[in-house]
Design an enzyme around this catalytic site. Structure first.
Site, mmCIF file in Angstrom:
data_model
loop_
_atom_site.group_PDB
_atom_site.id
_atom_site.type_symbol
_atom_site.label_atom_id
_atom_site.label_comp_id
_atom_site.label_asym_id
_atom_site.label_seq_id
_atom_site.Cartn_x
_atom_site.Cartn_y
_atom_site.Cartn_z
ATOM 1 N N SER A 177 -9.458 1.202 1.469
ATOM 2 C CA SER A 177 -8.744 0.220 0.653
ATOM 3 C C SER A 177 -9.803 -0.506 -0.167
ATOM 4 O O SER A 177 -10.996 -0.455 0.171
ATOM 5 C CB SER A 177 -8.045 -0.780 1.585
ATOM 6 N N TYR B 93 -7.772 -6.166 9.135
ATOM 7 C CA TYR B 93 -7.627 -5.093 8.143
ATOM 8 C C TYR B 93 -8.948 -4.889 7.394
ATOM 9 O O TYR B 93 -9.409 -3.756 7.220
ATOM 10 C CB TYR B 93 -6.505 -5.481 7.185
HETATM 11 P P1 NAD Z 1 3.394 2.586 4.704
HETATM 12 O O1 NAD Z 1 3.792 1.493 5.624
HETATM 13 O O2 NAD Z 1 4.298 2.986 3.583
HETATM 14 O O3 NAD Z 1 3.080 3.904 5.528
HETATM 15 C C1 NAD Z 1 2.323 3.873 6.705
HETATM 16 C C2 NAD Z 1 2.481 5.192 7.419
HETATM 17 O O4 NAD Z 1 1.746 5.113 8.646
HETATM 18 C C3 NAD Z 1 3.942 5.483 7.809
HETATM 19 O O5 NAD Z 1 4.156 6.880 7.735
HETATM 20 C C4 NAD Z 1 4.005 5.011 9.248
HETATM 21 O O6 NAD Z 1 5.030 5.629 10.013
HETATM 22 C C5 NAD Z 1 2.628 5.426 9.720
HETATM 23 N N1 NAD Z 1 2.187 4.726 10.921
HETATM 24 C C6 NAD Z 1 2.123 3.388 11.146
HETATM 25 N N2 NAD Z 1 1.677 3.155 12.399
HETATM 26 C C7 NAD Z 1 1.452 4.373 12.953
HETATM 27 C C8 NAD Z 1 0.991 4.790 14.218
HETATM 28 N N3 NAD Z 1 0.682 3.931 15.198
HETATM 29 N N4 NAD Z 1 0.888 6.126 14.464
HETATM 30 C C9 NAD Z 1 1.229 7.033 13.504
HETATM 31 N N5 NAD Z 1 1.666 6.680 12.281
HETATM 32 C C10 NAD Z 1 1.775 5.364 12.023
HETATM 33 O O7 NAD Z 1 1.965 2.158 4.180
HETATM 34 P P2 NAD Z 1 1.079 2.627 2.916
HETATM 35 O O8 NAD Z 1 0.989 1.483 2.006
HETATM 36 O O9 NAD Z 1 1.507 3.952 2.418
HETATM 37 O O10 NAD Z 1 -0.343 2.740 3.630
HETATM 38 C C11 NAD Z 1 -0.986 3.968 3.884
HETATM 39 C C12 NAD Z 1 -2.494 3.720 4.013
HETATM 40 O O11 NAD Z 1 -2.995 3.264 2.775
HETATM 41 C C13 NAD Z 1 -2.839 2.662 5.056
HETATM 42 O O12 NAD Z 1 -4.015 3.049 5.745
HETATM 43 C C14 NAD Z 1 -3.103 1.427 4.212
HETATM 44 O O13 NAD Z 1 -3.975 0.539 4.832
HETATM 45 C C15 NAD Z 1 -3.711 2.068 2.977
HETATM 46 N N6 NAD Z 1 -3.644 1.219 1.779
HETATM 47 C C16 NAD Z 1 -2.444 0.785 1.288
HETATM 48 C C17 NAD Z 1 -2.438 -0.004 0.137
HETATM 49 C C18 NAD Z 1 -1.176 -0.497 -0.493
HETATM 50 O O14 NAD Z 1 -1.253 -1.309 -1.416
HETATM 51 N N7 NAD Z 1 -0.018 -0.037 -0.079
HETATM 52 C C19 NAD Z 1 -3.639 -0.360 -0.476
HETATM 53 C C20 NAD Z 1 -4.822 0.087 0.069
HETATM 54 C C21 NAD Z 1 -4.818 0.869 1.198
#
Ligand code: NAD
Length: 264
Positions: A146, A159
């Site tokens: 991130s 985080y």
């Molecule tokens: P999201 O909530 O849409 O998806 C998260 C996914 O992880 C889902 O499929 C969920 O079921 C799964 N998950 C959660 N806990 C779990 C567990 N214990 N075991 C297995 N699966 C699990 O989130 P997102 O925004 O798509 O985030 C995905 C990644 O990208 C994360 O690592 C997040 O930190 C990172 N990220 C997101 C953003 C953003 O702005 N959305 C920015 C930077 C980084």
């Protein structure tokens, strides 16, 4: 341009039932990779997203509901994938959760869960995937960090610690595989409008008594100079580049795609 460059390869994308993970899984599937889907959610919806990838891209998928905070479930998932597809060629460590609170109010169990899911799970999947990748002398490991792997924000201590840790782990993995056909890199997105961020939009709308649209605008205005969300499809295209031959010597980078967030 990338048509079928991943045909015959298998990609495990943790947390691919939603958001960024699903976007990346679909990009890799579009390039011909079989996909091991992982994450939580409604069974019928997961079946539908798997069927959509299989029919659109002519690939195979499997599904594991392994909880990324449980090392023994991670090990079973890796074993099942090896049995079904003969190993994992592309590992995308994407599963992640968020919790927002000041340090002195941060629930201890939330800290532990964020470190386990956002950081430690990548150690387990990587240590279990490397022997197979080394045997084939080819592999791609992509860690979804991130902008919070590069800079901090208040109230996101766990985080930010996990994501900085993941960037460090990416570099060590890249060094230990530097003489092989395996590469490891991190992707550092800014705001992407997924369920993880929608919760923060909702919290802001409620706290400030503003509409959902106004909350999105104010969230972006604070940190992301472009004023626009990054999309899962754009992140999928970057992941696909990391998987291509053109990226053979891209090793140990933490590549931000963030509308200018980290340039400030
Ligand atoms: P999201 O909530 O849409 O998806 C998260 C996914 O992880 C889902 O499929 C969920 O079921 C799964 N998950 C959660 N806990 C779990 C567990 N214990 N075991 C297995 N699966 C699990 O989130 P997102 O925004 O798509 O985030 C995905 C990644 O990208 C994360 O690592 C997040 O930190 C990172 N990220 C997101 C953003 C953003 O702005 N959305 C920015 C930077 C980084």
């Amino acid at each position: 341009m990338h048509t079928n460059i991943l045909k015959g390869k298998t990609a495990l994308v943790t947390g691919s039932t939603s958001g960024i993970g699903l976007g990346i899984a679909r990009s890799l599937a579009a390039a011909g990779a079989n996909i091991v889907v992982n994450g939580f959610g409604d069974n019928a919806e997961i079946k539908a997203l798997r069927t959509a990838m299989e029919q659109e891209f002519g690939i195979q998928t499997s599904y594991s509901n392994a909880d990324m905070s449980k090392p023994e479930q991670i090990a079973s998932m890796m074993e099942e994938a090896a049995q079904q597809f003969g190993g994992i060629d592309i590992l995308v460590n994407n599963a992640g959760i968020q919790h927002v609170a000041n340090i002195e109010d941060f629930p201890v169990e939330k800290w532990d869960a964020i470190i386990a899911i956002n950081l430690t799970s990548a150690f387990h999947t990587t240590r279990l995937a490397l022997p197979g990748m080394k045997a084939k002398n080819w592999g791609r490991i992509i860690n979804l960090a991130s902008v919070h792997g590069l800079v901090a924000s208040a109230q996101k201590s766990a985080y930010v610690a996990a994501k900085h840790g993941l960037v460090g782990f990416t570099k060590t993995t890249a060094l230990e595989t530097a003489h092989t056909g395996i590469t490891c890199n991190a992707i550092c997105p800014g705001w992407v409008l997924t369920p993880l961020v929608q919760k923060q939009v909702d919290a802001r709308a409620e706290k400030e008594g503003i509409s959902n649209e106004a909350a999105k605008k104010s969230l972006l205005a604070e940190k992301q100079p472009s004023g626009e969300f990054v999309t899962p499809e754009q992140l999928g295209a970057l992941a696909l580049f990391f998987c291509s031959d053109a990226a053979n010597q891209v090793r140990g980078v933490a590549w931000n795609m963030d509308g200018g967030w980290v340039a400030q």
